[in-house]
Design a protein around this motif. Structure first.
Motif, mmCIF file in Angstrom:
data_model
loop_
_atom_site.group_PDB
_atom_site.id
_atom_site.type_symbol
_atom_site.label_atom_id
_atom_site.label_comp_id
_atom_site.label_asym_id
_atom_site.label_seq_id
_atom_site.Cartn_x
_atom_site.Cartn_y
_atom_site.Cartn_z
ATOM 1 N N THR A 18 0.829 -1.212 0.000
ATOM 2 C CA THR A 18 0.000 0.000 0.000
ATOM 3 C C THR A 18 0.860 1.256 0.000
ATOM 4 O OG1 THR A 18 -1.573 -1.249 1.278
ATOM 5 C CG2 THR A 18 -1.963 1.101 1.160
ATOM 6 N N ASP A 19 1.871 1.256 0.885
ATOM 7 C CA ASP A 19 2.743 2.432 0.962
ATOM 8 C C ASP A 19 3.541 2.609 -0.317
ATOM 9 O OD1 ASP A 19 1.835 3.024 3.425
ATOM 10 O OD2 ASP A 19 3.468 2.032 4.511
ATOM 11 N N THR A 20 3.993 1.506 -0.888
ATOM 12 C CA THR A 20 4.801 1.587 -2.119
ATOM 13 C C THR A 20 3.967 2.150 -3.271
ATOM 14 O OG1 THR A 20 5.814 -0.443 -1.308
ATOM 15 C CG2 THR A 20 6.472 0.266 -3.492
ATOM 16 N N LEU A 21 2.693 1.812 -3.299
ATOM 17 C CA LEU A 21 1.817 2.294 -4.374
ATOM 18 C C LEU A 21 1.668 3.812 -4.350
ATOM 19 C CD1 LEU A 21 -1.026 -0.351 -4.628
ATOM 20 C CD2 LEU A 21 0.227 0.602 -6.538
ATOM 21 N N THR A 22 1.822 4.407 -3.179
ATOM 22 C CA THR A 22 1.684 5.875 -3.082
ATOM 23 C C THR A 22 3.030 6.581 -3.267
ATOM 24 O OG1 THR A 22 1.947 5.707 -0.702
ATOM 25 C CG2 THR A 22 -0.315 5.744 -1.523
ATOM 26 N N ASN A 23 4.081 5.802 -3.392
ATOM 27 C CA ASN A 23 5.413 6.367 -3.599
ATOM 28 C C ASN A 23 5.458 7.118 -4.941
ATOM 29 O OD1 ASN A 23 8.209 6.055 -4.814
ATOM 30 N ND2 ASN A 23 8.580 5.448 -2.686
ATOM 31 N N ARG A 24 6.158 8.275 -4.970
ATOM 32 C CA ARG A 24 6.161 9.101 -6.187
ATOM 33 C C ARG A 24 6.702 8.321 -7.394
ATOM 34 N NH1 ARG A 24 8.376 15.147 -6.308
ATOM 35 N NH2 ARG A 24 6.436 15.464 -5.199
ATOM 36 N N PHE A 25 7.782 7.524 -7.162
ATOM 37 C CA PHE A 25 8.358 6.758 -8.269
ATOM 38 C C PHE A 25 7.317 5.786 -8.845
ATOM 39 C CE2 PHE A 25 10.485 2.811 -9.647
ATOM 40 C CZ PHE A 25 11.183 3.304 -10.735
ATOM 41 N N THR A 74 4.048 6.003 -8.682
ATOM 42 C CA THR A 74 2.922 6.667 -9.360
ATOM 43 C C THR A 74 3.338 7.243 -10.717
ATOM 44 O OG1 THR A 74 3.418 8.607 -8.013
ATOM 45 C CG2 THR A 74 1.562 7.235 -7.310
ATOM 46 N N SER A 75 4.629 7.629 -10.817
ATOM 47 C CA SER A 75 5.064 8.248 -12.078
ATOM 48 C C SER A 75 5.494 7.211 -13.119
ATOM 49 C CB SER A 75 6.201 9.250 -11.815
ATOM 50 O OG SER A 75 7.264 8.567 -11.195
ATOM 51 N N ASN A 76 5.933 6.038 -12.676
ATOM 52 C CA ASN A 76 6.385 5.018 -13.620
ATOM 53 C C ASN A 76 5.224 4.067 -13.953
ATOM 54 O OD1 ASN A 76 7.493 2.538 -14.637
ATOM 55 N ND2 ASN A 76 9.515 3.234 -13.934
ATOM 56 N N VAL A 77 4.781 4.114 -15.197
ATOM 57 C CA VAL A 77 3.578 3.349 -15.589
ATOM 58 C C VAL A 77 3.771 1.848 -15.400
ATOM 59 C CG1 VAL A 77 1.962 2.874 -17.493
ATOM 60 C CG2 VAL A 77 3.020 5.137 -17.276
ATOM 61 N N PHE A 78 4.951 1.365 -15.875
ATOM 62 C CA PHE A 78 5.199 -0.079 -15.794
ATOM 63 C C PHE A 78 5.236 -0.545 -14.333
ATOM 64 C CE2 PHE A 78 8.371 -3.466 -15.193
ATOM 65 C CZ PHE A 78 7.720 -4.488 -15.862
ATOM 66 N N PHE A 79 6.020 0.184 -13.526
ATOM 67 C CA PHE A 79 6.163 -0.203 -12.115
ATOM 68 C C PHE A 79 4.821 -0.111 -11.383
ATOM 69 C CE2 PHE A 79 7.975 0.533 -7.752
ATOM 70 C CZ PHE A 79 8.585 -0.690 -7.656
ATOM 71 N N ASN A 80 4.061 0.924 -11.767
ATOM 72 C CA ASN A 80 2.759 1.120 -11.135
ATOM 73 C C ASN A 80 1.807 -0.032 -11.456
ATOM 74 O OD1 ASN A 80 -0.181 2.544 -11.203
ATOM 75 N ND2 ASN A 80 1.168 3.414 -9.632
ATOM 76 N N SER A 81 1.783 -0.433 -12.732
ATOM 77 C CA SER A 81 0.869 -1.536 -13.087
ATOM 78 C C SER A 81 1.343 -2.847 -12.478
ATOM 79 C CB SER A 81 0.722 -1.649 -14.606
ATOM 80 O OG SER A 81 1.987 -1.761 -15.185
#
Lengths: 287, 256
Positions: B180-187, B189-196
């Motif tokens: 949960t915390d990692t999902l709100t991390n700026r990196f 949220t800004s990186n599409v691949f990492f976010n998905s």
């Protein structure tokens, strides 16, 4: 009682290796009311077949039929089977009594019956004083005896024993063999796996012999001995100076005896049919 | 069937209980009291909150530890040691055996958490803390969290060895709390691949931060009942999902 129909089992030691057959088209029947020995060297496939029989592993092909007397579904059949696996591990922190109660209650045996049978068999096996001790304090022989008690505590119709005598001292082996014979006399069919031929020869009527996953022989022990025994006799006689041992063919036996009796110095000591042990026969069959 | 399930459950509980597992509870309890004493001596503000914080943290960690280390051997050791053969050769199905073992182990986890939570609450009250409902809800959520970890440990133990199962379960535990915390991390949220990737992971891995109410307890923030009900349902449904997967695998597994 059990009918093994063309059972095959393929194994792979690892992902890349070629698969091999641990069992290859094994087919035989276990007769009701008898002690059937299940012989084979280490790695012959005995334990694999027992695991398939009990549904612990699945056969690559083939099937197993149980006698209708055992029941129609798995639940009915397994309530009439007792299994002692090879080198089982027992819960070290339970006492002997707790362990027997645990397994007995899974077979719906009443507590009073459990207690009565436990006392009888534990006295018979000489472990009655150790019943309230934790299993981690038991010796190997005591664990094996307790294992046999848990196997028969629900008075099963079919008792399957996988190497029950391995690692036991001669006294322990004798006691367990006597117990197996008693279990059979009380009406249970016993299917008894071993790699020690004399043990099987001593207590079994029928024998199944497995070698490298293939069935080599299935039938009465007497038949296989009869088929493989030489039609000859051993005659021992004293000729006045020494004891002489002569092996003669059956057809020549009478003539030799007559010839020996002509000389008054000869004294015939024994005339015995040539005997061979089951072990010798199996070595012969294997090679 | 229920009777047999309870018999297996009972003897699993007795077997683990007799293996001196409660020494763990004793040591953790002792550490808890010691930490509370130190905290009481060195803090001027809120020692009761520190006691509660440490207590809830320790009971969660200790029960998760028990769940992992007993979970990886709960079924796999039975197979390895052939004890399972003596049980499954009786009129017992594999799923009843599995459920009985799991329930017995859950009994141990509940016993462990009950003793430690009693100790935590007593310390908290003695140091002047005021009881509220959320403390008890947090404890219940700790039980659910340890059940999920137990089931994950059992699941891995059915498909790999004990060492790897332990490592994988610890990784899942850490990921479950960090997702949960990692999902709100700026990196993230800004990186599409990492976010998905993280979002996919959050659907598969258990979101254990959903079951962590410690922050709300410490700051006396009561959560709305529907939120709590949703969190509770999530934990229960995830456990059921794991049970179904384990049953499917265990039913088809060669026990050799």
């Amino acid at each position: 009682m059990i009918n093994f129909i063309e059972i095959s089992k393929k194994f792979k030691t690892d992902f890349w290796s070629k698969s091999f057959y641990a069992l290859n088209g094994v087919a035989f029947k276990v007769s009701e009311g008898e002690i059937t020995g299940f012989l084979g060297a280490n790695g012959a496939g005995k334990t694999t077949l027992i695991k398939i029989l009990m549904g612990f592993i699945f056969a690559t092909s083939g099937s197993i039929e149980f006698d209708e007397k055992l029941g129609k579904n798995r639940r009915e059949i397994f309530s009439k089977i007792g299994l002692l696996p090879e080198r089982p591990y027992f819960y070290p922190y339970l006492t002997g009594r707790e362990f027997v109660y645990y397994l007995g209650s899974l077979n719906d045996v009443k507590k009073s019956d459990l207690e009565e049978r436990l006392i009888y068999w534990s006295k018979r096996m000489g472990i009655v004083d150790a019943l309230d001790r934790k299993l981690k304090t038991y010796s190997k022989g005591m664990l094996q005896r307790l294992g046999l008690i848990t196997t028969i505590i629900h008075e099963p119709k079919l008792v399957i024993l996988d190497e029950p005598l391995s690692g036991l001292d001669p006294i322990g082996r004798k006691e367990l063999k006597d117990a197996i014979v008693e279990i059979n006399k009380k009406g249970s069919t016993v299917f008894f796996s071993s790699h020690i031929v004399p043990d099987v020869e001593e207590i079994c009527k029928n024998v199944v012999f497995l070698e490298k996953g293939k069935l080599l022989y299935n039938g009465p022990i007497d038949d296989i001995i009869e088929k493989n025994v030489k039609p000859s006799y051993i005659i021992k006689y004293f000729n006045g100076t020494e004891v002489v041992r002569v092996e003669v063919q059956n057809k020549d036996k009478e003539k030799l005896i007559q010839d020996l009796l002509v000389d008054s110095n000869n004294k015939i000591l024994t005339v015995e049919k040539f005997k061979v042990s089951l072990e010798e026969i199996f070595y012969k069959i294997r090679t | 069937m229920l009777t047999k399930l309870l018999i297996i459950c009972r003897y699993t509980f007795v077997e683990i209980y007799k293996s001196k597992v409660l020494i763990n509870v004793f040591l953790v309890g002792l550490a808890l009291l010691l930490i509370c004493y130190v905290a009481y001596s060195f803090t001027y503000a809120v020692p009761e909150r520190i006691a509660l914080d440490v207590g809830l943290g320790m009971l969660s960690l200790s029960s998760v530890g028990l769940a992992i280390f007993f979970g990886v051997g709960l079924i796999s050791k039975e197979i390895e040691n052939r004890t399972i053969y003596m049980i499954l050769s009786r009129p017992i199905s594999r799923r009843i055996f599995f459920l009985g073992r799991i329930l017995g182990m859950i009994g141990i986890l509940i016993l462990n958490i009950s003793i430690l939570s009693t100790l935590t609450i007593l310390t908290y009250v003695v140091l002047g803390g005021v009881l509220n409902k959320l403390i008890f809800i947090a404890i219940i959520f700790s039980i659910i969290e340890s059940i999920i970890i137990l089931l994950i440990a059992v699941l891995f133990s059915l498909i790999t060895n004990i060492t790897l199962s332990t490592i994988y379960t610890i990784v899942i535990f850490i990921s479950g709390h960090a997702l949960t915390d990692t999902l709100t991390n700026r990196f993230a949220t800004s990186n599409v691949f990492f976010n998905s990737l993280l979002k996919t992971g959050s659907y598969i891995f258990p979101n254990l931060s959903k079951l962590n109410l410690k922050d709300y307890v410490l700051y006396n923030q009561m959560l709305p009942i529907p939120t709590l009900a949703w969190m509770f349902s999530y934990g229960v449904l995830y456990s059921i999902f794991l049970i179904v997967i384990i049953v499917v695998i265990f039913d088809r597994k060669n026990l050799d």
